[in-house]
Design an enzyme around this catalytic site. Structure first.
Site, PDB file in Angstrom:
ATOM      1  N   ASP A 129       0.772  -1.250   0.000  1.00  0.00           N
ATOM      2  CA  ASP A 129       0.000   0.000   0.000  1.00  0.00           C
ATOM      3  C   ASP A 129       0.805   1.304   0.000  1.00  0.00           C
ATOM      4  O   ASP A 129       0.304   2.354   0.395  1.00  0.00           O
ATOM      5  CB  ASP A 129      -1.030   0.021   1.135  1.00  0.00           C
ATOM      6  CG  ASP A 129      -0.469   0.299   2.525  1.00  0.00           C
ATOM      7  OD1 ASP A 129       0.696   0.700   2.662  1.00  0.00           O
ATOM      8  OD2 ASP A 129      -1.226   0.118   3.502  1.00  0.00           O
ATOM      9  N   CYS A 154     -23.412  -6.089  -2.210  1.00  0.00           N
ATOM     10  CA  CYS A 154     -23.893  -5.166  -1.178  1.00  0.00           C
ATOM     11  C   CYS A 154     -25.405  -4.969  -1.284  1.00  0.00           C
ATOM     12  O   CYS A 154     -26.046  -4.545  -0.315  1.00  0.00           O
ATOM     13  CB  CYS A 154     -23.187  -3.813  -1.293  1.00  0.00           C
ATOM     14  SG  CYS A 154     -21.415  -3.879  -0.960  1.00  0.00           S
ATOM     15  N   CYS A 209     -28.089  -2.511   0.670  1.00  0.00           N
ATOM     16  CA  CYS A 209     -27.551  -2.127   1.976  1.00  0.00           C
ATOM     17  C   CYS A 209     -26.759  -0.825   1.871  1.00  0.00           C
ATOM     18  O   CYS A 209     -25.911  -0.667   0.983  1.00  0.00           O
ATOM     19  CB  CYS A 209     -26.655  -3.235   2.524  1.00  0.00           C
ATOM     20  SG  CYS A 209     -25.898  -2.855   4.117  1.00  0.00           S
ATOM     21  N   CYS A 239     -22.949   1.177   5.780  1.00  0.00           N
ATOM     22  CA  CYS A 239     -21.672   1.881   5.919  1.00  0.00           C
ATOM     23  C   CYS A 239     -21.825   3.372   5.651  1.00  0.00           C
ATOM     24  O   CYS A 239     -21.238   4.208   6.355  1.00  0.00           O
ATOM     25  CB  CYS A 239     -20.622   1.275   4.996  1.00  0.00           C
ATOM     26  SG  CYS A 239     -21.057   1.284   3.230  1.00  0.00           S
ATOM     27  N   CYS A 245     -21.582   6.625   8.893  1.00  0.00           N
ATOM     28  CA  CYS A 245     -20.438   7.543   8.955  1.00  0.00           C
ATOM     29  C   CYS A 245     -20.845   8.855   9.624  1.00  0.00           C
ATOM     30  O   CYS A 245     -21.690   9.584   9.102  1.00  0.00           O
ATOM     31  CB  CYS A 245     -19.900   7.822   7.558  1.00  0.00           C
ATOM     32  SG  CYS A 245     -18.467   8.951   7.570  1.00  0.00           S
ATOM     33  N   CYS A 303     -13.129  12.010   6.247  1.00  0.00           N
ATOM     34  CA  CYS A 303     -12.965  10.678   6.824  1.00  0.00           C
ATOM     35  C   CYS A 303     -12.211  10.770   8.149  1.00  0.00           C
ATOM     36  O   CYS A 303     -11.160  11.420   8.244  1.00  0.00           O
ATOM     37  CB  CYS A 303     -12.211   9.787   5.845  1.00  0.00           C
ATOM     38  SG  CYS A 303     -11.787   8.155   6.495  1.00  0.00           S
ATOM     39  N   CYS A 307     -10.341   4.774  12.247  1.00  0.00           N
ATOM     40  CA  CYS A 307     -11.773   4.559  12.442  1.00  0.00           C
ATOM     41  C   CYS A 307     -12.169   3.242  11.789  1.00  0.00           C
ATOM     42  O   CYS A 307     -11.646   2.886  10.733  1.00  0.00           O
ATOM     43  CB  CYS A 307     -12.566   5.713  11.822  1.00  0.00           C
ATOM     44  SG  CYS A 307     -14.363   5.557  11.958  1.00  0.00           S
ATOM     45  N   CYS A 325     -17.376   2.194   9.411  1.00  0.00           N
ATOM     46  CA  CYS A 325     -18.001   1.686   8.188  1.00  0.00           C
ATOM     47  C   CYS A 325     -17.751   0.193   8.003  1.00  0.00           C
ATOM     48  O   CYS A 325     -18.469  -0.481   7.253  1.00  0.00           O
ATOM     49  CB  CYS A 325     -17.559   2.478   6.965  1.00  0.00           C
ATOM     50  SG  CYS A 325     -15.824   2.267   6.500  1.00  0.00           S
ATOM     51  N   CYS A 364     -20.796  -3.321   8.636  1.00  0.00           N
ATOM     52  CA  CYS A 364     -20.964  -4.094   7.404  1.00  0.00           C
ATOM     53  C   CYS A 364     -21.393  -5.522   7.711  1.00  0.00           C
ATOM     54  O   CYS A 364     -20.721  -6.236   8.474  1.00  0.00           O
ATOM     55  CB  CYS A 364     -19.649  -4.109   6.622  1.00  0.00           C
ATOM     56  SG  CYS A 364     -19.728  -5.109   5.111  1.00  0.00           S
TER      57      CYS A 364
END
Length: 390
Positions: A142, A197, A200, A203, A207, A223, A250, A253, A257
Site C-alpha cells: 500500500d 452489497c 444495503c 456503511c 459515517c 474521513c 476509524c 463503516c 458491514c
C-alpha cells in the site's frame, strides 16, 4: 507453471496470508475515476497521490515490464462485533476508564503491518526467482502507486464495497492487501463478478462525518481516519464532534458491514501478533482503547521509543496529542480540564487551539472564566479564532 503457482500459493498460506489471486498487469480501467477523485479535491492534503498520478495508469509505473500481479490478503484482528460492542459499553460506563480513546483495529497487534508483511513478500519473491529463472519481481504493501483494490477484483479476491473497501464473502474487509508484481506472464484467476452489497447502505449511513458523497466514493477530507492520521492541521470545527472518541483511525463503516459479521478465516500470524503485543503501549486494552493520559506524560523521545515501530508513529506524538485533546472535548469530564489547561502553555498553536475548543465544550463556567487570562496573552491567529467562537 501450474505446479509453480501452487507452490507459491502454499508458501503464501504458510506465511499467514488468508487468500491469493493472480491478475494480469493491464491498464487501469478506473484510472479516470482516480483523476476525477483527485480533481474533486477529495484527496485533501495527500499531494503524493497527485504527484504520482501517471504511475497509477499501468502497473509498469511500479515495475517496468510488469505482466502479472500476485495479490495477497492477510487478516488482521476481527473480534466478534457483539462482544466488542459489549466491551465498549462497559468501558464507557466505567468512570475509571473515562480517559481512553479508540484506535483502529489494524493497530491492535502493536506492530507496523508493513514490517510484518514485507519480509513475507521477500521470501515469496525468492521462491519465484528460484522457480522462474530470470524473473524480476517487486513486492509492495500500500505505498506504491498501484490501484490495488481494482487489481484485487481482477484477481478474484472480492468486490469494491460502497465504502470503497474490498469485500470478500469469507474474509469481510478486515484484511491487508499486498501485491507482488512480476515481469512474466502467469496463469491468472477469474475476476470477481458482481457486487454483493445489494440495497444495503449501512456503511454510508453510519459515517458520523458524512465522508461518502455517493456510494463508492470517499471524500478523504471528511474521513475520520484521514483527520486523525493524515491531516496535520486542526480539523475544521464542523467535523470535530463526528470524530467522537476515535484517537487514531476509524472502523465504523466496517463494523456495521454485514459481511464483517460472518466468521472470518483468521491469519495465525496476525492473531499471534495480537497475543504478543509490543511492550510499552501503556494501559491500552485488547478491545482497542488507548489511555489518553499517557500521551500528556511522555515527551517526543519517549513516544519515539515506544511507538517507532507501530502504526502510531505516522501521526507522531503531536498528532496523537491533538487527537486526544479532541476526544477529551467530545467527552468532557472535570478530570480532563487540568491537562487541557496545561496544553495552553505548549509552543504548538494547533495544540493550543484544540485545547481552547475542548475546554469550551465543558459546562464549567469557572473554566471558561479562567480562559480569559489566556486569551489576553494569545497572539496566534489560529488560537485567537477559537477563543472568538466562545
Amino acid at each position: 507453471m501450474n505446479e509453480t503457482i501452487e507452490q507459491i500459493r502454499q508458501t503464501a498460506l504458510s506465511e499467514g496470508f488468508a487468500a491469493m489471486g493472480i491478475a494480469p498487469a493491464v491498464t487501469s480501467a478506473g484510472f479516470h475515476q482516480l483523476v476525477d477523485w483527485i480533481e474533486s479535491g477529495y484527496a485533501g492534503t495527500m499531494d503524493y497521490i497527485d504527484r504520482r498520478r501517471e504511475a497509477y495508469r499501468h502497473p509498469s509505473g511500479v515495475l517496468p515490464g510488469a505482466k502479472s500481479i500476485i495479490v495477497l490478503a492477510m487478516n488482521y484482528d476481527s473480534a466478534d462485533p457483539e462482544a466488542l460492542t459489549e466491551l465498549r459499553s462497559d468501558r464507557r460506563n466505567d468512570p475509571s476508564h473515562a480517559s481512553y480513546g479508540r484506535v483502529a483495529r489494524y493497530t491492535w497487534s502493536g506492530e507496523d503491518y508493513h514490517d510484518v508483511i514485507h519480509p513475507k513478500l521477500k521470501r515469496i519473491i525468492r521462491e519465484i526467482r528460484a522457480s522462474i529463472p530470470g524473473a524480476n519481481a517487486r513486492g509492495i504493501v500500500d505505498t506504491a502507486p498501484l490501484m490495488e483494490r481494482e487489481v484485487a477484483v481482477l484477481a478474484g479476491l472480492g468486490w469494491r464495497g460502497k465504502n470503497t473497501l474490498l469485500l470478500n464473502k469469507q474474509l469481510g474487509s478486515y484484511f491487508f492487501l499486498s501485491c507482488i508484481l512480476v515481469d512474466v506472464e502467469l496463469p491468472t484467476d477469474q475476476p470477481h463478478e458482481g457486487h454483493h452489497c445489494g440495497n444495503c447502505t449501512a456503511c454510508l449511513d453510519a459515517c458520523p462525518t458524512d465522508a461518502f458523497p455517493e456510494p463508492g466514493v470517499m471524500d478523504a477530507r471528511r474521513c475520520i481516519s484521514y483527520l486523525t492520521i493524515e491531516q496535520s492541521e486542526l480539523p475544521q470545527e464542523s467535523l470535530r464532534s463526528g470524530i467522537g472518541d476515535w484517537l487514531f483511525g476509524c472502523d465504523i463503516c466496517q463494523e456495521v458491514c454485514p459481511w464483517n459479521r460472518r466468521p472470518a478465516k483468521r491469519s495465525q500470524e496476525m492473531t499471534g501478533l495480537r497475543q504478543h503485543r509490543r511492550e510499552g503501549w501503556g494501559k491500552q486494552s485488547s478491545d482497542g482503547w488507548f489511555e489518553l493520559e499517557s500521551l500528556f506524560l511522555m515527551d517526543d523521545d519517549e513516544f519515539r521509543h515506544r511507538f517507532r515501530k507501530t502504526p502510531f508513529w505516522r501521526s507522531r506524538r503531536r498528532g496523537m496529542l491533538r487527537n486526544a485533546i479532541i476526544v477529551m472535548g467530545n467527552q468532557p469530564r472535570p478530570e480532563h480540564l487540568g491537562r487541557l489547561f496545561g496544553v495552553l502553555d505548549e509552543d504548538d498553536p494547533i495544540l493550543r487551539a484544540a485545547a481552547v475548543w475542548a475546554i469550551l465544550q465543558h459546562e464549567d463556567e469557572a473554566a471558561k472564566e479562567r480562559l480569559v487570562s489566556y486569551r489576553h496573552r494569545e497572539t496566534d491567529p489560529l488560537v485567537v479564532a477559537e477563543f472568538e467562537k466562545k
